[in-house]
Design a protein around this motif. Structure first.
Motif, PDB file in Angstrom:
ATOM      1  N   GLY A 163      21.268   1.596  51.279  1.00 51.75           N
ATOM      2  CA  GLY A 163      21.238   1.207  52.687  1.00 51.75           C
ATOM      3  C   GLY A 163      22.530   0.586  53.193  1.00 51.75           C
ATOM      4  O   GLY A 163      22.516  -0.136  54.188  1.00 51.75           O
ATOM      5  N   ILE A 164      23.638   0.841  52.508  1.00 54.63           N
ATOM      6  CA  ILE A 164      24.921   0.260  52.952  1.00 54.63           C
ATOM      7  C   ILE A 164      25.814   1.348  53.556  1.00 54.63           C
ATOM      8  O   ILE A 164      26.284   2.246  52.856  1.00 54.63           O
ATOM      9  N   GLY A 165      26.012   1.272  54.862  1.00 58.49           N
ATOM     10  CA  GLY A 165      26.879   2.214  55.567  1.00 58.49           C
ATOM     11  C   GLY A 165      28.126   1.494  56.045  1.00 58.49           C
ATOM     12  O   GLY A 165      28.283   0.289  55.816  1.00 58.49           O
ATOM     13  N   PRO A 166      29.034   2.215  56.727  1.00 61.68           N
ATOM     14  CA  PRO A 166      30.304   1.617  57.182  1.00 61.68           C
ATOM     15  C   PRO A 166      30.085   0.355  58.029  1.00 61.68           C
ATOM     16  O   PRO A 166      30.871  -0.588  57.933  1.00 61.68           O
ATOM     17  N   ASP A 167      29.012   0.333  58.826  1.00 66.65           N
ATOM     18  CA  ASP A 167      28.799  -0.825  59.701  1.00 66.65           C
ATOM     19  C   ASP A 167      28.362  -2.076  58.946  1.00 66.65           C
ATOM     20  O   ASP A 167      28.364  -3.175  59.496  1.00 66.65           O
ATOM     21  N   ASP A 168      27.936  -1.894  57.702  1.00 69.67           N
ATOM     22  CA  ASP A 168      27.500  -3.052  56.922  1.00 69.67           C
ATOM     23  C   ASP A 168      28.647  -3.708  56.168  1.00 69.67           C
ATOM     24  O   ASP A 168      28.456  -4.702  55.480  1.00 69.67           O
ATOM     25  N   LEU A 169      29.832  -3.096  56.261  1.00 75.67           N
ATOM     26  CA  LEU A 169      31.005  -3.653  55.575  1.00 75.67           C
ATOM     27  C   LEU A 169      31.979  -4.191  56.615  1.00 75.67           C
ATOM     28  O   LEU A 169      31.929  -3.801  57.784  1.00 75.67           O
ATOM     29  N   TYR A 170      32.893  -5.077  56.181  1.00 77.10           N
ATOM     30  CA  TYR A 170      33.873  -5.648  57.114  1.00 77.10           C
ATOM     31  C   TYR A 170      35.041  -4.687  57.311  1.00 77.10           C
ATOM     32  O   TYR A 170      36.193  -5.009  57.006  1.00 77.10           O
ATOM     33  N   ILE A 171      34.719  -3.478  57.791  1.00 78.05           N
ATOM     34  CA  ILE A 171      35.760  -2.464  57.973  1.00 78.05           C
ATOM     35  C   ILE A 171      36.439  -2.609  59.341  1.00 78.05           C
ATOM     36  O   ILE A 171      37.667  -2.559  59.433  1.00 78.05           O
ATOM     37  N   LYS A 172      35.642  -2.822  60.387  1.00 80.70           N
ATOM     38  CA  LYS A 172      36.235  -3.019  61.728  1.00 80.70           C
ATOM     39  C   LYS A 172      37.192  -4.200  61.688  1.00 80.70           C
ATOM     40  O   LYS A 172      38.273  -4.161  62.278  1.00 80.70           O
ATOM     41  N   GLU A 173      36.786  -5.264  60.985  1.00 80.38           N
ATOM     42  CA  GLU A 173      37.607  -6.472  60.878  1.00 80.38           C
ATOM     43  C   GLU A 173      38.917  -6.161  60.165  1.00 80.38           C
ATOM     44  O   GLU A 173      39.962  -6.728  60.498  1.00 80.38           O
ATOM     45  N   LEU A 174      38.866  -5.238  59.187  1.00 80.01           N
ATOM     46  CA  LEU A 174      40.097  -4.834  58.492  1.00 80.01           C
ATOM     47  C   LEU A 174      41.018  -4.104  59.465  1.00 80.01           C
ATOM     48  O   LEU A 174      42.221  -4.395  59.546  1.00 80.01           O
ATOM     49  N   LEU A 175      40.450  -3.166  60.223  1.00 79.60           N
ATOM     50  CA  LEU A 175      41.267  -2.374  61.151  1.00 79.60           C
ATOM     51  C   LEU A 175      41.923  -3.276  62.208  1.00 79.60           C
ATOM     52  O   LEU A 175      43.054  -3.036  62.608  1.00 79.60           O
ATOM     53  N   SER A 176      41.189  -4.318  62.613  1.00 78.99           N
ATOM     54  CA  SER A 176      41.747  -5.196  63.648  1.00 78.99           C
ATOM     55  C   SER A 176      42.917  -6.018  63.108  1.00 78.99           C
ATOM     56  O   SER A 176      43.693  -6.587  63.881  1.00 78.99           O
ATOM     57  N   ARG A 177      43.065  -6.079  61.786  1.00 76.47           N
ATOM     58  CA  ARG A 177      44.188  -6.824  61.205  1.00 76.47           C
ATOM     59  C   ARG A 177      45.460  -5.977  61.127  1.00 76.47           C
ATOM     60  O   ARG A 177      46.528  -6.480  60.811  1.00 76.47           O
ATOM     61  N   LEU A 178      45.331  -4.665  61.351  1.00 73.34           N
ATOM     62  CA  LEU A 178      46.487  -3.782  61.163  1.00 73.34           C
ATOM     63  C   LEU A 178      47.405  -3.808  62.390  1.00 73.34           C
ATOM     64  O   LEU A 178      47.202  -3.063  63.338  1.00 73.34           O
ATOM     65  N   ASP A 179      48.401  -4.660  62.356  1.00 71.23           N
ATOM     66  CA  ASP A 179      49.392  -4.640  63.427  1.00 71.23           C
ATOM     67  C   ASP A 179      50.756  -4.290  62.846  1.00 71.23           C
ATOM     68  O   ASP A 179      50.842  -3.856  61.693  1.00 71.23           O
ATOM     69  N   ASP A 180      51.805  -4.469  63.622  1.00 73.64           N
ATOM     70  CA  ASP A 180      53.140  -4.044  63.187  1.00 73.64           C
ATOM     71  C   ASP A 180      53.633  -4.765  61.940  1.00 73.64           C
ATOM     72  O   ASP A 180      54.500  -4.265  61.227  1.00 73.64           O
ATOM     73  N   SER A 181      53.071  -5.960  61.678  1.00 73.26           N
ATOM     74  CA  SER A 181      53.569  -6.714  60.527  1.00 73.26           C
ATOM     75  C   SER A 181      53.045  -6.147  59.201  1.00 73.26           C
ATOM     76  O   SER A 181      53.578  -6.454  58.147  1.00 73.26           O
ATOM     77  N   ILE A 182      52.011  -5.299  59.247  1.00 73.84           N
ATOM     78  CA  ILE A 182      51.432  -4.750  58.009  1.00 73.84           C
ATOM     79  C   ILE A 182      52.077  -3.404  57.695  1.00 73.84           C
ATOM     80  O   ILE A 182      52.076  -2.491  58.516  1.00 73.84           O
ATOM     81  N   SER A 183      52.656  -3.283  56.469  1.00 70.45           N
ATOM     82  CA  SER A 183      53.296  -2.022  56.121  1.00 70.45           C
ATOM     83  C   SER A 183      52.493  -1.246  55.073  1.00 70.45           C
ATOM     84  O   SER A 183      52.692  -0.051  54.895  1.00 70.45           O
ATOM     85  N   GLU A 184      51.594  -1.928  54.359  1.00 76.36           N
ATOM     86  CA  GLU A 184      50.866  -1.220  53.301  1.00 76.36           C
ATOM     87  C   GLU A 184      49.472  -1.819  53.110  1.00 76.36           C
ATOM     88  O   GLU A 184      49.297  -3.041  53.166  1.00 76.36           O
ATOM     89  N   VAL A 185      48.492  -0.936  52.886  1.00 78.31           N
ATOM     90  CA  VAL A 185      47.157  -1.377  52.513  1.00 78.31           C
ATOM     91  C   VAL A 185      46.874  -0.834  51.108  1.00 78.31           C
ATOM     92  O   VAL A 185      46.958   0.376  50.872  1.00 78.31           O
ATOM     93  N   VAL A 186      46.606  -1.729  50.168  1.00 79.01           N
ATOM     94  CA  VAL A 186      46.291  -1.316  48.798  1.00 79.01           C
ATOM     95  C   VAL A 186      44.768  -1.345  48.643  1.00 79.01           C
ATOM     96  O   VAL A 186      44.149  -2.394  48.813  1.00 79.01           O
ATOM     97  N   VAL A 187      44.178  -0.189  48.354  1.00 77.68           N
ATOM     98  CA  VAL A 187      42.724  -0.148  48.217  1.00 77.68           C
ATOM     99  C   VAL A 187      42.359  -0.358  46.747  1.00 77.68           C
ATOM    100  O   VAL A 187      42.654   0.472  45.899  1.00 77.68           O
ATOM    101  N   ALA A 188      41.723  -1.485  46.466  1.00 79.75           N
ATOM    102  CA  ALA A 188      41.393  -1.836  45.074  1.00 79.75           C
ATOM    103  C   ALA A 188      39.877  -1.912  44.886  1.00 79.75           C
ATOM    104  O   ALA A 188      39.363  -2.822  44.252  1.00 79.75           O
ATOM    105  N   THR A 189      39.164  -0.921  45.441  1.00 83.00           N
ATOM    106  CA  THR A 189      37.721  -0.840  45.166  1.00 83.00           C
ATOM    107  C   THR A 189      37.548  -0.302  43.753  1.00 83.00           C
ATOM    108  O   THR A 189      38.477   0.258  43.174  1.00 83.00           O
ATOM    109  N   ASN A 190      36.336  -0.474  43.191  1.00 82.46           N
ATOM    110  CA  ASN A 190      36.106  -0.040  41.814  1.00 82.46           C
ATOM    111  C   ASN A 190      36.232   1.482  41.671  1.00 82.46           C
ATOM    112  O   ASN A 190      35.951   2.216  42.605  1.00 82.46           O
ATOM    113  N   PRO A 191      36.644   1.954  40.474  1.00 84.03           N
ATOM    114  CA  PRO A 191      36.847   3.395  40.309  1.00 84.03           C
ATOM    115  C   PRO A 191      35.558   4.159  40.009  1.00 84.03           C
ATOM    116  O   PRO A 191      35.558   5.081  39.218  1.00 84.03           O
TER     117      PRO A 191
END
Lengths: 198, 369
Positions: free
Chosen positions: A117-145
């Motif tokens: 029962g966990i979809g995109p809206d149940d995760l803090y994804i929108k909050e991540l996108l709102s952090r992406l401004d000009d000062s951010i050059s890289e996002v490292v995705v370290a979710t489990n493999p």
């Protein structure tokens, strides 16, 4: 049949609700608590109440913290051009062991798993996108493999790419200090797929 | 590779039993229903962790007293100069989970696929031609998984991601599924491997068919062919991923209405034809049996090419329904294998029988000689 005191029974059933604790272990813990001094018992109880009262989530990165924003988000020594995305706050501790890697973090609060029962809206994804401004050059995705972690990573990549931010994924393959001889075929194949030019 | 010893407890109709198989041919003789096929099933389960005829674990427990079965064995893998002894065990208790150990350490089934390779032939293999696409996909997966651990890992992950996608489609209709990109990545690997395997079958199986039927046979299935019918059409394997994505985009509305994933390798099929016609309605039963054996022999070659060692053959009544000359031709093909197990109710061709170790099976007992 003998039944122990009601209060002991209550403690056992409370403890057995904790993850990884069964009835037997809960019983052992309860009897240990009976033996410790009053002071120790009070400290234990107080610290449980303390974390519940004092610790919350950072409103920027959703790490657990006593302050808002958390100590990581306000730390000036961190590289603020990199955000490392993790599933749970406990993963930050693991990634904290890395040397020369002091990024900002972002806790998703889980991984995509429709079966649970966990979809995109149940995760803090929108909050991540709102952090992406000009000062951010890289996002490292370290979710489990695993399958869900991998799907979450690919999904994030698709969302973040349009922002013009570089998205990277932690590598997977052979453990350091491991012996090639003992690695299974799948691990070796994956390690070779992710090989790098020297 | 070979099995040197196998011990059964409470398995099917055997309360207890022990075999010490030889190099070359091992023949299980006995009446119908004596339990010959059960012994092949025990060997298959020991080596690959499940029944070759799709039986559930609970069905393999001996009827009557006992609520468990146990199979233990010792075998050797690798070339004769550098062979390695392996101890296997598989135990199941009713209501519990099957426990598999290698050298006394618990392992997952996927570990077994990296040790012993088995090709099993049985009368019901003609369902490759007459059965459902699911039967043919299981055939593909069984042999590809033994040939490549990476294929098995991709397939396992694909099925997990597919279950997630189906759950997503039920709960969030109309939205793009976040599992699609991963399904495309894993699904393309699976389809590429299937494409190569079926091409191998197509290059090698017709020759085996000719050898079994005999060169002089007028009805020789010279134009026997196997062709891959992937759910996603592509010209070359390199295009699979992009074709997969295109088709997914086109079928998204349909998937959303059906609340089910309908694009991907879980909908693949293979077509077996003779002179352009499906084998099912064309060949006699004997010809279909010969064609099925030809496909399995080509699969054995595939495993040998992938792993550098011939697999163990399990042959269940393979000579039934074949005329004497086909029996002789077929027996000659089996000679080069390090170890084969064969069930039969009638005497097999002399070329196999003369050097074989023979077991008589009756009343749940195994007697050598």
């Amino acid at each position: 049949m003998y039944k122990s005191a009601e209060s002991v029974g209550k403690l056992v059933s409370q403890l057995s609700r904790l993850p990884g604790i069964g009835r037997k272990t809960a019983g052992r813990l309860a009897f240990h608590i009976l033996k410790i001094s009053d002071e120790e018992a009070r400290e234990l109880a107080a610290s449980i109440i303390d974390v519940k009262e004092k610790v919350g989530n950072c409103s920027i990165c959703f790490n657990i913290s006593e302050s808002d924003p958390c100590a990581l988000c306000t730390d000036d020594k961190r590289d603020k051009s990199i955000i490392c995305v993790v599933e749970e706050a406990s993963d930050i501790i693991a990634l904290g062991k890395a040397e020369d890697f002091n990024p900002l973090f972002h806790v998703l609060g889980g991984k995509l798993s429709p079966l649970d029962g966990i979809g995109p809206d149940d995760l803090y994804i929108k909050e991540l996108l709102s952090r992406l401004d000009d000062s951010i050059s890289e996002v490292v995705v370290a979710t489990n493999p695993d399958v869900e972690g991998e799907a979450t990573a690919i999904y994030l990549n698709k969302l973040i790419k349009p922002f013009g931010v570089k998205v990277t994924r932690i590598a997977r393959g052979l453990p350091v200090g491991g012996d090639l001889e003992y690695a299974d075929g799948v691990t070796i194949t994956r390690a070779l797929q992710g090989r790098q030019e020297l | 590779m070979r099995i040197d010893r196998i011990v059964l407890t409470n398995f099917r109709n055997f309360e207890s039993g022990e075999l010490t198989p030889a190099f070359g041919a091992n023949i299980f003789f006995g009446d119908n229903g004596a339990g010959k096929t059960n012994l092949l099933e025990a060997l298959f389960t020991l080596c690959l962790g499940r029944s070759q005829r799709g039986a559930r674990d609970v069905m393999m427990v001996r009827e009557g007293n006992g609520d468990f079965f146990r199979i233990e064995g010792i075998g050797h893998i690798g070339q004769p100069s550098s062979e390695q002894e392996v101890k296997l065990a598989c135990a199941y208790q009713k209501g519990g989970r099957k426990k598999i150990t290698v050298d006394e350490n618990p392992v997952r089934i996927s570990r077994l696929y990296q040790l012993f390779r088995i090709v099993s032939m049985a009368p019901e293999d003609v369902s490759l031609f007459s059965g459902s696409p699911g039967t043919r996909r299981r055939f593909l997966d069984l042999h590809l998984s033994q040939g490549s651990p990476t294929y098995l890992a991709d397939l396992t992950d694909y099925n997990k991601a597919l279950a997630q996608k189906n759950s997503f489609l039920k709960n969030s209709p109309g939205m793009e599924c976040p599992f699609d990109p991963l399904l495309i990545q894993l699904g393309s690997n699976i389809m590429k491997a299937r494409h190569n395997y079926i091409e191998f079958l197509n290059n090698n199986a017709p020759d085996y068919y000719r050898k079994i039927a005999g060169e002089q046979s007028e009805r020789s299935l010279s134009s026997f062919s196997a062709s891959y019918k992937p759910n996603v059409d592509f010209e070359t394997p390199d295009e699979i991923a992009s074709c997969f994505e295109d088709k997914l985009n086109r079928y998204r509305p349909k998937e959303s209405i059906l609340e089910m994933a309908i694009v991907g390798p879980h909908r693949d099929d293979i077509e077996f034809t003779v002179s352009g016609f499906p084998i099912k309605g064309y060949g006699s039963m004997g010809e279909q049996r010969s064609a099925a054996v030809a496909v399995m022999m080509a699969s054995a070659d595939f495993l040998e090419e992938k792993q550098g060692e011939k697999p163990i053959l399990l042959l269940d009544e393979v000579f039934a329904e074949l005329d004497p000359s086909r029996r002789e031709n077929l027996a000659a093909l089996f000679e080069s294998f390090e170890q084969i197990f064969l069930t039969t109710a009638v005497a097999p061709p002399a070329v196999l029988y003369d050097n074989a170790r023979v077991y008589h099976i009756a009343d749940g007992k195994i007697r050598e000689g």
